[in-house]
Each structure stands twice: as C-alpha cells, then as structure tokens.
Design an enzyme around this catalytic site. Structure first.
Site, mmCIF file in Angstrom:
data_model
loop_
_atom_site.group_PDB
_atom_site.id
_atom_site.type_symbol
_atom_site.label_atom_id
_atom_site.label_comp_id
_atom_site.label_asym_id
_atom_site.label_seq_id
_atom_site.Cartn_x
_atom_site.Cartn_y
_atom_site.Cartn_z
ATOM 1 N N TYR A 69 -18.481 33.175 14.258
ATOM 2 C CA TYR A 69 -19.945 33.208 14.216
ATOM 3 C C TYR A 69 -20.471 33.625 15.595
ATOM 4 O O TYR A 69 -20.209 32.946 16.586
ATOM 5 C CB TYR A 69 -20.445 31.821 13.820
ATOM 6 C CG TYR A 69 -21.893 31.500 14.104
ATOM 7 C CD1 TYR A 69 -22.230 30.368 14.828
ATOM 8 C CD2 TYR A 69 -22.933 32.302 13.620
ATOM 9 C CE1 TYR A 69 -23.555 30.031 15.085
ATOM 10 C CE2 TYR A 69 -24.258 31.985 13.876
ATOM 11 C CZ TYR A 69 -24.567 30.851 14.607
ATOM 12 O OH TYR A 69 -25.875 30.523 14.852
ATOM 13 N N ASP B 119 -15.975 22.726 12.227
ATOM 14 C CA ASP B 119 -17.351 22.988 11.807
ATOM 15 C C ASP B 119 -17.311 23.247 10.302
ATOM 16 O O ASP B 119 -16.855 24.310 9.856
ATOM 17 C CB ASP B 119 -17.883 24.207 12.572
ATOM 18 C CG ASP B 119 -19.352 24.465 12.295
ATOM 19 O OD1 ASP B 119 -19.853 24.030 11.228
ATOM 20 O OD2 ASP B 119 -20.011 25.116 13.117
ATOM 21 N N ILE C 214 -19.864 23.330 8.027
ATOM 22 C CA ILE C 214 -21.218 23.443 7.498
ATOM 23 C C ILE C 214 -21.311 24.210 6.187
ATOM 24 O O ILE C 214 -22.341 24.175 5.528
ATOM 25 C CB ILE C 214 -22.216 24.036 8.515
ATOM 26 C CG1 ILE C 214 -21.918 25.505 8.798
ATOM 27 C CG2 ILE C 214 -22.236 23.239 9.789
ATOM 28 C CD1 ILE C 214 -23.051 26.142 9.615
ATOM 29 N N LYS D 176 -27.053 25.213 5.324
ATOM 30 C CA LYS D 176 -26.416 26.193 4.436
ATOM 31 C C LYS D 176 -26.285 25.648 3.027
ATOM 32 O O LYS D 176 -26.677 26.292 2.062
ATOM 33 C CB LYS D 176 -25.024 26.563 4.976
ATOM 34 C CG LYS D 176 -25.028 26.968 6.437
ATOM 35 C CD LYS D 176 -25.863 28.209 6.699
ATOM 36 C CE LYS D 176 -25.886 28.545 8.177
ATOM 37 N NZ LYS D 176 -26.759 29.681 8.484
#
Lengths: 446, 465
Positions: free
Chosen positions: A153, A238, A240, A277
């Site tokens: 990302y 992470d 998410i 998200k």
C-alpha cells in the site's frame, strides 16, 4: 519603541514539515488530479475519468442505511437525548467499553469464530492510518527498519516513516510464485537492512494483501512467525480487509496461528484493524490496534490521546456492531457482493486479453499488463499508465507506486462504483486493448 | 524490545495531576451512593451548559439521523475522509471563532486545519515547527498535559518562562529573555513560544501589553508563536478576550513576517463541553504550515459524522448567540460562588475572568515554603477530605502553595459539599498552626507572627476578593 526586525525569506519549519516523505508527489496522487479535474458521471459526464484507484467499499451501503432506518436511536442518544451529556464528555482513552466489546466481537465474527479477541486488548485510534503510525512509534526508534513485503500500500511510505523517522526495507516478492513471501526473501531483506546499519524492529504484513487482493497462506504465516521469533522482532498484521474475503474459510488470521500455538511467544504480535474497508466507513475514522503485548497495549492506549475516535461515533457503532443478527447478515452479504464484483472484473479483463493474479479478497484486483509494455521497465509501465489515464480515462494504480519489483502490474479497484460504471470501464478497456492489438499486428506485418 | 518512546516516562502520567485523577476513579463521590467519596475538582470540563445543547438536539433530530433536504446523506458522510475537512464545517468554525473575537478578526476557512482535539493540534504544530531536540518556551504555570502532548513523540523540549505571583504571573520581557538564555546555555535551539490565552491554570486573559511583549520578542528572535485559545469563549467578565490574531493588524503587522509566525489552536472541548467528540483545529496564515499540518491531520481526522453534527449546531446562529451568552453567565455565577466561599474561609484566588477553574493561593496553609510541603498539603486534601485539586507543582509553578480548583464540572451541590469539607480542613490546619506557634512562644521571648496572619495580609489585598 523601534524593533530590529531581520527579514529573511521565512522562519524555518521542521525538517519533517519540509521533507517529501508525505509522499504526495508520487504518480499515485497525480492520477487523482486527473480524476478531480474531469470526474466521470453517468449522465453529466459520461466520458469523464473513472476512478479505479480508490479502495473504497460502496457495495453494501443499503444494508447500513436499512439498519439505521430501523434503529434510529443508535445515532441519536435516544428520544430524550438523555445519554448525550455523558457521551459528549467521554474522552477516556480506554474507549467506550461497549464499543470495544462490539469491535472484539465483530473481529471474531469476521474470522468465523476461529479466534477470540479480548476487549481489554483493543486500543482505539482514529483510523488504521493512525494505528499503523502509532505502532511504529512504539516498536521502533528513528533510523530503525521495518520489513514490508512488496508490492505494498503506497500510503505506508508516509504513515510508517514520515513523522517516526523509521525506514522501510522491502521484502521482494515475485510473480513467479504469485508474490508470496518466502523465507529467502525475508532473510535477504533482513540482511540488506543490517548491511545498511539499520536495526530491524519488525515485519509488517497486510493480510489480505493490498494491492494483491489475496490472503496469505497458512504455511507462509507460520514461516513468517518462525522468522520473527528467530530474529526476536515484532510482527504487525494489518488485517483491515479481513471482512472482504470472498470465502471465509480462505482467510487465516495471525490470531488463529497464535491460538494454535497456545499464545506461546505472542507478545511480539500486533494486529491492526479498521472499519473503513469492511464496513465502508472511512469518514468515521474507526481503527484499532490489537496487541498481545501488555506494555504495547498500555503505551498504545496512552498514545491514542492524539487520535481518539469521536465518542459520538463510538456510540453509534457500539450499537450497530453489538447487533449479532445484523453483523452476521452483513458480513455474509458483503462478501457475496464483493465476490460477484471480482468475478465480473476478472472475466471482463480476460475477455480484453488481460490476466490478473488469482485473488480471493479485497476491493481490487492485481492486473498484469507486462506483456503490453513497450519496455519492461518502470518508465514503460508509467507510459502505459499515462495512456490509460489520458486515452481510456481510467485512473488505476501503477505497481511502481506500490514498490513492485516487476514492471507492468496495476491495481484496479472495483468496489467504489456502481455495476454500470464498472461495465463502462471494462468496455473502454476492451476497446483500448483491441485497438492496441490491431496496431501491434499491423506493425508486425510491416 | 520496544522503542525508547515506549519505555520512557515521557508520557507524563506519573505526575500528581494524573495520580489524582486515578484516585478519583477508585472512589468517586455520589450524593446518594457514596457521599464520602472523592469530589473531582481537578478536571477542567464544562458541564454547565450541556442541557442547552440537549434541547437543541431534541428539536433537530434530522441532523443526527443523517437526513438533509428530505434525503439521506449517510453514504456521502461515511465515505468522506478528505483531510481538507467538510467545507461547511470549516466555514461554520471560522465564523464561530470570529464571533468569539467580537468580529474584530476575519477568519478564513482555508486557513483552518482540522484535528482530533487540541491535543492533536498542539502535537501536530510541534512536528511542523520544531525538530527533535529543539525548544519551545512556555510560561509557567502551564497545563500539565503539555509535557506529554508537546514532547513525547516529537522529541521537542520545553523550557519554562518563569512567572511569579509578584505581578500576578504575567509574562515579562525579563522572564522571556531569561528563558531564552537558559535554552542557549543548554545548547538548545529555541523554535517558538507557546502561550495559552485565556490561561490554564490561571483563568486570566492576556492583556494587550503582554501580547505585545510576546510578539516583539518573537519578531526579534524570529521564532514562532503558538497561541492556544481553547478557553476563548469561557470569558465571563472584563477585560474582554484579545486574541493574538487581533494584535497583528492592530499594530499594522499584517504584511510582516509576524503573520507567518503566529498559529492559533482551538477546540470545542471547553467552550462547548464536547471533549468526547474530538473537535480541534489549527489556524495559521503560514501556507507551509497549513500544507504540512493538513497532511499530518491524516493521523487524527475528525469523524465526518461529528463534523456534520457540529456544523449544524454552529450554523444555528441564533442558538449559538444565546448559548454563548448563557454559558458565560453560568460560568460567572459558578466562579463567584467558588471564590466567595473560599474567601469566607480565608483563602484567596488570583483575580480571574475566564476558564473553568480558579488559581487558588493556599501558601498560608503550608507547613513551610517548599514543594514537599505543597505535595503534603495536596495529599492531605486528597486523602483526608477527599477533594482532588491540582497542585501548582504539577503545572510547573515556580512558587509552592498554589492550586487549581475546577468549578464547572461539578454540580452546585457538590461544590457546596467541597467547600464545607475545605472549611473544616482549613480550621484544623490553622488550629494546628496556632497550637504550634503557642508552643514556640512559650519557649521564646520574641512574639512570632504566624504564616497564617502573614498570608492573609501581605500583597493579597491586590489579589482577588
């Protein structure tokens, strides 16, 4: 009284303020400009730029709106507004207990009950952006390194490095094995960091991966955990996109691995989560750090003072996420809709002659345009990216902005638009690829 | 295993300020269920006008229901994470701030950066204006939270500008120079001054002269001024509030370098009592600061749900005018109640016209003129009469014996009970002092004057009623 005033060009700001580490000069952001200046609209601007660079989840808003319609008290402190005062004054960095419980329960549901979460370990932050930066402040000193698998990302370059002074050293992943992290790549990244005199403090993985749109396999997770244990460093997972996995059994959270190991040596593990998200609520700024390390929990909680979630929002979501009937239904339907979108885009791209990495999660697919580059380099990639932006009028994210080590890969989002808009985008791409192939054929004939 | 920042005590939570809050949590007062519990007079919250907001909410339920012009704006809000903030919200905030300043300043919404509370705003400004190891000068006494907010993750140092009771703790040119020299002696680079106006813990507004002294100093040294004006709408009596933003055009400095040096911090936590909603902001004319701070605000954005709600409340100008007037009236009444009750038991306060607290002089109750004695007194008040008040040392006050007592976060009844407990306590302390003096007199031929008598009669006639 006269004052001696010196007039230089300006009083200095900090090094951080003037550095470029906020990363906003990368092509990732230039595409946004093109979109902002000429945004697609079905009726008003059908030839505008379609935004496919924004990883937003817009497919399940009707479910949320329906919930709010039938539960109006959730957003309004009740008819008599009696809970308002207490809520408005609540700035305790522990966060609303009811909300922490609801978050823990939601995280369990998303993992199909395969892992348990303790509300006392949930630390609330204003979004995952804040959670990731906060963890970095806690786990590493300026100049230290975090190892991150590529492609990653683009926002990490800012979130993890800008104000913390921490460095990112990439763990290079390749298409030859579907960009999976290998023990060799881990060791190589570690050695590279050490050779540059950087102290490695941890590994940060995104699972499911952004931009790959794929979950990390169990075997790989075990290897990563073994690696960080051997090196005595941290692991940040992470997660998410955990609620965006198309088939729930395909997602293995690090939490499950730790439970299977009876939480042995789990103090080095920390999970980041957010509702931006899975629930499509990026504006509400709801993130969390979940740590198996007591000192990290305590410190993170204190640090969260700089980035608390509005108590108004905590209350609304505590009510919503405590409603098991709603959350279970939401998770199931949301998954199904994302899967359908994914199939639509992958099929559409295939018909246009474009292959994608086999994905099973997320709000985007990882598209391979390397066969169509004029040269197999970053500039070849940016050339085709520019063409797609200007001629096809699609804003997609080039792999180079994600630090991908191979040229020609692009992240294409599919959940931030209507189905009709997606069809329009696919049609445009189809026509573009057709034209390009015809041109190529003509050239090869000459 | 963890970073230096995680391991060190720089989060500041070992101070008595925080310890008192923790003790309170263990044994909180309740008029029915726990009448002998600790009364919390150490929290600067504004609870006096909440029901005005409650009645507004009852009349405007569409706002919380995400409805606008007959349609739902839920999706639009839920997706809105633009760090520039909701335009209507910034416009309303800017106009509200203009109102607070009596419309004597024009405030441009484009110069507003939204942050999750002023805690975040202050830290963000430090990241923008100073490097790790640089210094900000802050007049004492100051808000204990600054030690964490400004220093912890930024690595910035604080050097105090020592203010004293001899001139009611006002900032002097001399004190500024001394603080600056102090920093230089330690080979530290001074990047700016942070002032809180109205002051916490003093509860006073800065005079024009004081502001001028600060501006002049900063212009000569070419350092920044951060003016934390989060209590600006808690001013309840004269003199009126003068913002640093007014002082510049008044001195014709609007085209000078001074414009780029001044940055204001604001929040709705004190004026509107909405500390849980995390609504803070930075206001600056400095384009580079605005640019950097806006990007940094990604780490602490305000929930769009809250931006929308507050935007509507502030947009109701008639309501806000009424709220500000009524809020000031209630604060004034409460302030007078505390001051008069303290006076009756021989305790004086610094004359103040703002804030949610009084700066109280209890030097005459100390066993001796030291910070140890102050801590001893604070501890006795906390443990014996179960009142949590903030000792001046936690605010880095240069003189022992001063305490901050909050008045806007408790009911009138709780304040009465507190003052009753204080009365009994003071009588005991004075009684002990007299007994002690009498014992000393019987062993000496010289008549002694007690600290008690001294404390009441010295310069206090210039201090508050």
């Amino acid at each position: 009284m006269a004052i001696e005033i010196v007039q230089p060009s300006g009083v200095g700001l900090s090094k951080i303020a003037v550095s470029e580490t906020h990363g906003e000069n990368s092509p990732y952001f230039a595409g946004w400009k093109a979109y902002d200046e000429n945004p697609y609209h079905e009726k008003d601007n059908p030839s505008g730029v379609i935004q496919m660079g924004l990883a937003e989840n817009q497919v399940s808003f009707d479910l949320l709106e329906k919930y709010l319609e039938s539960n109006q008290e959730a957003a309004s402190w009740g008819k008599k507004v009696s809970g308002f005062k207490e809520n408005a004054l609540f700035q305790d960095y522990h966060g609303l207990l009811s909300f922490r419980k609801a978050m823990a329960s939601f995280m369990e549901k998303v993992r199909g009950g395969k892992a348990k979460f303790d509300p006392e370990r949930v630390v609330l932050t204003a979004g995952a952006t804040a959670a990731n930066e906060l963890l970095t402040f806690i786990l590493a000193d300026p100049g230290d390194a975090l190892l991150i698998p590529t492609p990653y990302y683009p926002g990490f370059d800012r979130d993890l490095r800008w104000r913390t002074g921490v460095e990112i050293v990439p763990i290079h992943c390749e298409s030859s094995n579907n960009f999976q992290i290998t023990p060799e790549a881990l060791e190589s990244a570690y050695d590279h960091a050490t050779s540059m005199n950087m102290k490695v403090r941890g590994v940060l993985i995104t699972n499911p991966s952004n931009p790959l749109g794929a979950t990390v396999q169990r075997k790989v997770l075990e290897e990563i955990l073994d690696f960080v244990t051997r090196k005595n460093i941290h692991l940040v997972s992470d997660e998410i996109y955990s609620g965006s996995v198309f088939h729930s059994h395909e997602f293995i959270s690090i939490a499950e691995i730790l439970e299977s190991r009876n939480h042995q040596d789990s103090e080095r593990c920390h999970i980041v989560y957010s509702l931006s998200k899975d629930l499509g609520l990026p504006g509400f700024r709801v993130g969390t750090v979940y740590s198996y390390n007591d000192q990290v929990v305590t410190t993170a909680r204190r640090m969260s003072s700089f980035t608390l979630i509005s108590s108004q929002t905590q209350l609304l979501l505590a009510t919503m996420l405590s409603d098991s009937e709603f959350t279970e239904k939401y998770i199931e339907i949301n998954r199904e809709r994302l899967r359908k979108r994914y199939e639509t885009i992958v099929d559409g791209l295939k018909r246009a002659g474009i292959e994608c990495l086999k994905g099973n999660a997320g709000l985007f697919c990882w598209m391979n345009l390397s066969p169509y580059l004029s040269e197999n380099t970053k500039s070849g990639e940016l050339e085709i990216w520019k063409t797609i932006m200007e001629e096809v009028r699609l804003n997609i994210s080039p792999g180079s902005s994600c630090r991908c080590s191979e040229a020609g890969w692009f992240r294409v989002c599919f959940a931030n638009m209507s189905e009709e808009t997606l069809e329009v985008a696919l049609l445009r791409l189809h026509e573009f690829m057709d034209t390009r192939r015809r041109e190529r054929n003509m050239l090869s004939v000459l | 295993m963890l970073s230096k920042k995680a391991s060190v005590d720089s989060h500041g939570e070992e101070s008595s300020y925080f310890m008192g809050l923790q003790e309170y949590e263990k044994n909180p007062y309740d008029p029915v269920h726990n009448p002998s519990g600790i009364i919390q007079l150490g929290l600067a919250e504004n609870q006096l006008s909440m029901e005005l907001l409650e009645s507004w909410l009852e009349k405007n339920s569409d706002v919380t229901g995400f409805k606008e012009d007959g349609g739902s704006i839920f999706k639009e809000l839920a997706l809105f994470q633009d760090y520039h903030g909701l335009p209507t919200f910034k416009k309303e905030l800017a106009e509200f701030m203009e109102e607070i300043r009596g419309k004597r300043v024009r405030m441009d919404p484009n110069k507003v950066v939204l942050t999750a509370g002023s805690t975040s705003a202050n830290e963000t400004l430090m990241f923008c204006l100073a490097d790790a190891g640089d210094v900000f000068l802050i007049p004492t006494p100051y808000y204990p939270g600054y030690d964490r907010d400004l220093k912890w993750r930024t690595g910035v140092e604080i050097v105090p500008i020592q203010c004293t009771s001899s001139n009611y703790f006002r900032i002097t040119k001399f004190a500024l120079e001394e603080a600056y020299k102090q920093a230089q002696k330690q080979n530290l680079n001074v990047k700016g001054i942070l002032i809180t106006n109205p002051s916490n813990p003093l509860g006073t507004t800065m005079s024009k002269e004081e502001i001028d002294i600060v501006i002049n100093f900063c212009m000569t040294k070419l350092i920044h001024i951060v003016s934390d004006e989060i209590f600006s709408a808690t001013v309840f009596s004269s003199p009126k509030f003068v913002s640093i933003l007014e002082a510049l055009p008044e001195r014709n400095l609007q085209d000078s370098i001074a414009m780029n040096l001044v940055h204001v911090v604001y929040s709705l936590s004190k004026d509107l009592g909405l500390s849980g909603f995390r609504v803070g902001m930075i206001y600056s004319n400095n384009k580079m600061v605005i640019s950097a701070a806006t990007k940094m605000s990604s780490f602490g954005l305000i929930s769009s749900q809250t931006q929308h709600l507050i935007s509507n409340i502030l947009g109701d100008k008639k309501f806000m005018k009424y709220y500000m007037k009524e809020n000031a009236r209630r604060l004034k009444k409460r302030h007078e109640m505390l001051v008069s009750k303290l006076k009756r038991i021989g305790i004086r306060c610094l004359r103040s016209n703002a804030g949610l607290f009084c700066w109280v002089n209890m030097r005459h109750l100390l066993s001796c003129d030291t910070f140890e004695a102050e801590f001893e007194l604070w501890n006795k008040i906390l443990c014996n009469i179960k009142l949590n008040i903030s000792p001046g040392s936690s605010c880095h006050c240069s003189e022992p014996g001063w305490f901050r007592i909050c008045f806007a976060n408790v009911s009138e009844e709780m304040l009465q009970v507190s003052m009753q407990r204080m009365k009994v306590f003071v009588e005991t302390v004075i009684g002990d002092q007299i007994r002690h003096r009498n014992m000393q007199i019987s062993f000496s031929r010289k008549p002694l004057v007690t600290k008690w008598a001294f404390g009441l009669s010295s310069f206090d006639h210039q201090l508050d009623r």
